[in-house]
Design a protein around this motif. Structure first.
Motif, PDB file in Angstrom:
ATOM      1  N   TYR A 192      31.572 -49.672  24.986  1.00  0.00           N
ATOM      2  CA  TYR A 192      31.872 -49.045  23.699  1.00  0.00           C
ATOM      3  C   TYR A 192      33.284 -48.465  23.732  1.00  0.00           C
ATOM      4  O   TYR A 192      33.732 -47.885  22.767  1.00  0.00           O
ATOM      5  N   LYS A 193      33.928 -48.643  24.844  1.00  0.00           N
ATOM      6  CA  LYS A 193      35.249 -48.052  25.030  1.00  0.00           C
ATOM      7  C   LYS A 193      36.247 -48.628  24.036  1.00  0.00           C
ATOM      8  O   LYS A 193      36.331 -49.849  23.866  1.00  0.00           O
ATOM      9  N   ASP A 194      36.954 -47.716  23.368  1.00  0.00           N
ATOM     10  CA  ASP A 194      37.993 -48.061  22.380  1.00  0.00           C
ATOM     11  C   ASP A 194      37.436 -48.756  21.138  1.00  0.00           C
ATOM     12  O   ASP A 194      38.190 -49.377  20.382  1.00  0.00           O
ATOM     13  N   ALA A 195      36.131 -48.654  20.931  1.00  0.00           N
ATOM     14  CA  ALA A 195      35.519 -49.203  19.717  1.00  0.00           C
ATOM     15  C   ALA A 195      35.639 -48.183  18.584  1.00  0.00           C
ATOM     16  O   ALA A 195      35.890 -47.000  18.802  1.00  0.00           O
ATOM     17  N   THR A 196      35.449 -48.658  17.367  1.00  0.00           N
ATOM     18  CA  THR A 196      35.388 -47.794  16.190  1.00  0.00           C
ATOM     19  C   THR A 196      33.993 -47.891  15.601  1.00  0.00           C
ATOM     20  O   THR A 196      33.478 -48.998  15.384  1.00  0.00           O
ATOM     21  N   ALA A 197      33.379 -46.733  15.330  1.00  0.00           N
ATOM     22  CA  ALA A 197      32.017 -46.713  14.813  1.00  0.00           C
ATOM     23  C   ALA A 197      31.895 -45.730  13.652  1.00  0.00           C
ATOM     24  O   ALA A 197      32.344 -44.584  13.755  1.00  0.00           O
ATOM     25  N   ILE A 198      31.294 -46.175  12.566  1.00  0.00           N
ATOM     26  CA  ILE A 198      30.924 -45.295  11.459  1.00  0.00           C
ATOM     27  C   ILE A 198      29.441 -44.998  11.588  1.00  0.00           C
ATOM     28  O   ILE A 198      28.633 -45.913  11.782  1.00  0.00           O
ATOM     29  N   ILE A 199      29.077 -43.726  11.473  1.00  0.00           N
ATOM     30  CA  ILE A 199      27.683 -43.312  11.582  1.00  0.00           C
ATOM     31  C   ILE A 199      27.317 -42.510  10.340  1.00  0.00           C
ATOM     32  O   ILE A 199      27.862 -41.420  10.113  1.00  0.00           O
ATOM     33  N   THR A 200      26.422 -43.035   9.513  1.00  0.00           N
ATOM     34  CA  THR A 200      25.974 -42.254   8.359  1.00  0.00           C
ATOM     35  C   THR A 200      24.883 -41.289   8.824  1.00  0.00           C
ATOM     36  O   THR A 200      24.143 -41.569   9.763  1.00  0.00           O
ATOM     37  N   GLY A 201      24.823 -40.151   8.141  1.00  0.00           N
ATOM     38  CA  GLY A 201      23.919 -39.108   8.613  1.00  0.00           C
ATOM     39  C   GLY A 201      24.338 -38.629   9.989  1.00  0.00           C
ATOM     40  O   GLY A 201      23.515 -38.230  10.817  1.00  0.00           O
ATOM     41  N   GLY A 202      25.654 -38.626  10.237  1.00  0.00           N
ATOM     42  CA  GLY A 202      26.168 -38.363  11.575  1.00  0.00           C
ATOM     43  C   GLY A 202      26.286 -36.905  11.951  1.00  0.00           C
ATOM     44  O   GLY A 202      26.684 -36.597  13.072  1.00  0.00           O
ATOM     45  N   ALA A 203      25.927 -35.993  11.049  1.00  0.00           N
ATOM     46  CA  ALA A 203      26.120 -34.570  11.305  1.00  0.00           C
ATOM     47  C   ALA A 203      24.959 -33.923  12.045  1.00  0.00           C
ATOM     48  O   ALA A 203      25.108 -32.835  12.604  1.00  0.00           O
ATOM     49  N   SER A 204      23.783 -34.567  12.035  1.00  0.00           N
ATOM     50  CA  SER A 204      22.618 -33.927  12.636  1.00  0.00           C
ATOM     51  C   SER A 204      21.632 -34.964  13.145  1.00  0.00           C
ATOM     52  O   SER A 204      21.764 -36.158  12.859  1.00  0.00           O
ATOM     53  N   GLY A 205      20.653 -34.494  13.907  1.00  0.00           N
ATOM     54  CA  GLY A 205      19.567 -35.345  14.356  1.00  0.00           C
ATOM     55  C   GLY A 205      20.009 -36.542  15.174  1.00  0.00           C
ATOM     56  O   GLY A 205      20.865 -36.451  16.046  1.00  0.00           O
ATOM     57  N   ILE A 206      19.413 -37.692  14.884  1.00  0.00           N
ATOM     58  CA  ILE A 206      19.730 -38.916  15.611  1.00  0.00           C
ATOM     59  C   ILE A 206      21.198 -39.283  15.441  1.00  0.00           C
ATOM     60  O   ILE A 206      21.854 -39.709  16.392  1.00  0.00           O
ATOM     61  N   GLY A 207      21.723 -39.117  14.225  1.00  0.00           N
ATOM     62  CA  GLY A 207      23.126 -39.444  13.984  1.00  0.00           C
ATOM     63  C   GLY A 207      24.066 -38.634  14.852  1.00  0.00           C
ATOM     64  O   GLY A 207      25.038 -39.165  15.409  1.00  0.00           O
ATOM     65  N   ARG A 208      23.789 -37.358  14.969  1.00  0.00           N
ATOM     66  CA  ARG A 208      24.608 -36.490  15.811  1.00  0.00           C
ATOM     67  C   ARG A 208      24.549 -36.939  17.274  1.00  0.00           C
ATOM     68  O   ARG A 208      25.578 -37.028  17.951  1.00  0.00           O
ATOM     69  N   ALA A 209      23.338 -37.222  17.759  1.00  0.00           N
ATOM     70  CA  ALA A 209      23.177 -37.645  19.149  1.00  0.00           C
ATOM     71  C   ALA A 209      23.883 -38.972  19.411  1.00  0.00           C
ATOM     72  O   ALA A 209      24.516 -39.160  20.462  1.00  0.00           O
ATOM     73  N   LEU A 210      23.789 -39.908  18.462  1.00  0.00           N
ATOM     74  CA  LEU A 210      24.503 -41.171  18.610  1.00  0.00           C
ATOM     75  C   LEU A 210      26.007 -40.958  18.678  1.00  0.00           C
ATOM     76  O   LEU A 210      26.704 -41.562  19.498  1.00  0.00           O
TER      77      LEU A 210
END
Length: 301
Positions: free
Chosen positions: A10-28
């Motif tokens: 995952y090094k130097d990759a770009t990722a968008i995470i919806t619901g990224g502020a809490s729960g599973i999204g935060r952990a991801l």
């Protein structure tokens, strides 16, 4: 589109995470950043997203926060375009945002606006994400879309009918898109968590609490199913995504329920019916037409 290479894990990759502020999204997000990815935390909870982005940056990672309502297709498309313009690529889209209404109460308590809101967020949000990112990934020659469904997308889960409806749809969407995307350089996976110890098991920030089935009662119901920490889920899920697994069921023991339903659906539906009957006996949820109708429900959030 600019110079591109291949999917980065995952090094130097770009990722968008919806619901990224809490729960599973935060952990991801935290795990991805620790593995060297740049993460975009897309959420309506902007203050929490900003705080998490700052925490990740302070630890030496790369993170930005963005306000996003996943039901807004134009905003989703704009976020993808801006991210690609800024970073030169989009390796991962985690369609993770989701809500539930009246967990444990049953479909009889839903208002039509409850159905529409859950469908708009849980399914419409995924469709918007796919529509915004899929062709971008095809054009650049690589990408991985990871949709968060649920065990409720694989087996019956009475008391969560609107949620189950959307999660079955997300699983079907993911299967089809994986088949189509394989020849175009785009990977697709679907996450099917069992019970994860996040705010979601109490209804989440944007769920609706049906009178008679409170957030605390919902939490107690799910705690009986031995939830795992979101950090453990994220670590194992990202390992599976790296292996390009199509359907990712975690914790692993929940696969037994999936396999059993496929082998003996009639038996499993009988068990599901009994479970819902037991839930009804322990809940004070009002019946339609009684003194406390579904209109007595209050918004959480």
């Amino acid at each position: 589109m600019g110079a591109q290479s291949a999917l980065r894990i995952y090094k130097d990759a770009t990722a968008i995470i919806t619901g990224g502020a809490s729960g599973i999204g935060r952990a991801l997000a935290e795990d991805l950043a620790a593995r060297g990815a740049e993460v975009v935390l897309a959420d309506l909870q902007t203050e929490q997203a900003e705080e998490l982005a700052a925490k990740i940056r302070a630890a030496g990672g790369k993170a930005t926060a963005a306000r996003l309502d996943v039901t807004d297709h134009e905003a989703f498309t704009r976020l993808v375009e801006e991210t690609v313009e800024r970073t030169g690529r989009l390796d991962y889209l985690f369609n993770n945002a989701g809500i539930s209404h009246g967990m444990g109460a049953g479909a009889r308590h839903y208002r039509i606006e409850d159905w529409r809101r859950v469908i708009d967020v849980n399914l419409g949000g995924v469709v918007n994400g796919v529509n915004a990112a899929y062709n971008v990934m095809i054009d650049q020659g690589f990408g991985h879309i990871v949709n968060t469904a649920s065990m409720a997308g694989l087996v019956p889960s009475p008391g969560t009918t609107s949620y189950v409806t959307t999660k079955h749809a997300v699983v079907g969407l993911s299967h089809n898109l994986r088949a189509e995307g394989a020849q175009l350089g785009v990977r697709v996976s679907v996450l099917c968590p069992g019970v994860i110890r996040t705010p979601f098991i109490e209804g989440g920030a944007y769920g609706r609490e049906v009178e008679g089935v409170t957030g605390q009662q919902s939490k107690e119901m799910w705690e009986k199913r031995k939830p795992i920490a979101p950090e453990e889920f994220a670590r194992k899920a990202l390992d599976a995504v790296a292996r390009n697994e199509g359907v990712i069921v975690l914790p692993a023991q929940w696969k037994l329920f999936w396999w059993l339903f496929r082998l003996a659906p009639k038996f499993c539906l009988t068990i599901a019916t009994k479970t819902f009957e037991d839930l009804g006996r322990t809940s004070s949820a009002p019946r339609p037409g009684g003194k406390q109708g579904a209109a007595a429900a209050t918004e959480k959030g």
